[in-house]
Design a protein around this motif. Structure first.
Motif, short mmCIF file in Angstrom:
data_model
loop_
_atom_site.label_atom_id
_atom_site.label_comp_id
_atom_site.label_asym_id
_atom_site.label_seq_id
_atom_site.Cartn_x
_atom_site.Cartn_y
_atom_site.Cartn_z
N TYR A 21 -55.22 41.30 -18.93
CA TYR A 21 -54.26 41.15 -17.86
C TYR A 21 -53.22 42.29 -17.57
O TYR A 21 -53.37 43.32 -18.33
CB TYR A 21 -53.69 39.95 -18.18
CG TYR A 21 -54.38 38.54 -17.86
CD1 TYR A 21 -54.68 38.17 -16.62
CD2 TYR A 21 -54.61 38.02 -19.11
CE1 TYR A 21 -55.37 37.03 -16.67
CE2 TYR A 21 -55.36 36.80 -19.06
CZ TYR A 21 -55.77 36.32 -17.80
OH TYR A 21 -56.52 35.38 -17.65
N PRO A 22 -52.67 42.22 -16.57
CA PRO A 22 -51.86 43.59 -16.35
C PRO A 22 -50.93 43.89 -17.33
O PRO A 22 -50.63 43.46 -18.25
CB PRO A 22 -50.81 42.97 -15.28
CG PRO A 22 -51.43 42.08 -14.50
CD PRO A 22 -52.41 41.29 -15.41
N THR A 26 -45.76 45.18 -15.94
CA THR A 26 -46.07 44.43 -14.68
C THR A 26 -45.64 43.21 -15.02
O THR A 26 -45.00 42.48 -14.20
CB THR A 26 -47.61 44.63 -14.21
OG1 THR A 26 -47.87 46.14 -14.01
CG2 THR A 26 -47.73 43.67 -13.20
N ARG A 30 -42.87 40.79 -12.95
CA ARG A 30 -43.27 39.53 -12.66
C ARG A 30 -42.01 38.38 -13.22
O ARG A 30 -41.57 37.53 -12.61
CB ARG A 30 -44.44 39.11 -12.92
CG ARG A 30 -45.53 39.86 -12.33
CD ARG A 30 -45.19 39.88 -10.76
NE ARG A 30 -46.31 41.02 -10.22
CZ ARG A 30 -45.87 42.05 -9.60
NH1 ARG A 30 -44.70 42.55 -9.56
NH2 ARG A 30 -46.86 42.87 -9.20
N GLU A 53 -52.58 33.02 -15.91
CA GLU A 53 -54.10 33.03 -15.14
C GLU A 53 -53.54 32.45 -13.76
O GLU A 53 -54.35 32.71 -12.80
CB GLU A 53 -54.74 31.89 -15.75
CG GLU A 53 -55.56 32.45 -17.34
CD GLU A 53 -56.06 31.40 -18.13
OE1 GLU A 53 -55.71 30.18 -18.06
OE2 GLU A 53 -57.13 31.79 -18.77
N LEU A 55 -51.19 33.33 -11.78
CA LEU A 55 -50.65 34.52 -11.20
C LEU A 55 -51.68 35.53 -10.99
O LEU A 55 -51.78 36.00 -10.02
CB LEU A 55 -49.53 35.09 -11.90
CG LEU A 55 -48.64 36.09 -11.03
CD1 LEU A 55 -48.07 35.58 -10.04
CD2 LEU A 55 -47.55 36.65 -12.11
N TYR A 56 -52.71 35.53 -11.71
CA TYR A 56 -53.83 36.52 -11.88
C TYR A 56 -55.12 35.88 -12.19
O TYR A 56 -55.43 35.97 -13.41
CB TYR A 56 -53.57 37.62 -13.01
CG TYR A 56 -52.18 38.35 -12.65
CD1 TYR A 56 -52.14 39.44 -11.69
CD2 TYR A 56 -51.10 38.15 -13.31
CE1 TYR A 56 -51.00 40.33 -11.48
CE2 TYR A 56 -49.88 39.04 -13.22
CZ TYR A 56 -49.96 39.92 -12.25
OH TYR A 56 -48.69 40.61 -11.85
N ARG A 58 -58.77 34.91 -12.72
CA ARG A 58 -60.04 35.62 -12.95
C ARG A 58 -61.01 35.26 -12.26
O ARG A 58 -61.07 34.21 -11.71
CB ARG A 58 -60.49 35.14 -14.64
CG ARG A 58 -59.50 35.60 -15.56
CD ARG A 58 -59.40 37.02 -15.84
NE ARG A 58 -58.52 37.24 -16.94
CZ ARG A 58 -59.00 38.18 -18.04
NH1 ARG A 58 -59.89 38.89 -17.93
NH2 ARG A 58 -57.99 38.35 -18.90
#
Length: 104
Positions: A21-22, A26, A30, A53, A55-56, A58
């Motif tokens: 993940y970032p 980052t 957030r 997950e 927020l970002y 896959r």
């Protein structure tokens, strides 16, 4: 020696970034923006994998690019594995990243 008890379902930002993940910076941004819920643990934050997950998300593109034999092996392992906590999943992912030499 004092150790902080491990809260179930909460991961340190380093564990999250080890999963691909970032970056920590980052994720901190957030958290400060209020977009990623976190628990302040003094000198670090902990978050849930499910919040990251969300927020970002896959994509399945990486799974589609797998060698068919490797994909079949991975699916068999997942089907027969016991349920994993978020911390266990992070630990397994970190092992796979180290085995492969780099994060995907």
């Amino acid at each position: 020696m004092f150790t902080t008890p491990r809260a179930p379902g909460l991961l340190r930002l380093a564990e999250i970034t080890a999963l691909g993940y970032p970056s920590r910076a980052t994720l901190l941004r957030r958290i400060r923006e209020g977009r990623l819920p976190a628990v302040d643990c003094g000198n670090h934050y902990k978050v849930t994998l499910s919040d990251v997950e969300e927020l970002y998300p896959r994509t399945s593109a990486a799974a589609e690019a797998l060698d068919p034999q490797l994909k079949a092996w991975a699916e068999e392992v997942v089907a027969t594995a016991p349920p994993l906590s978020a911390a266990d999943a992070a630990a397994v992912a970190a092992l796979l990243v180290r085995r492969g030499g780099a994060a995907a």
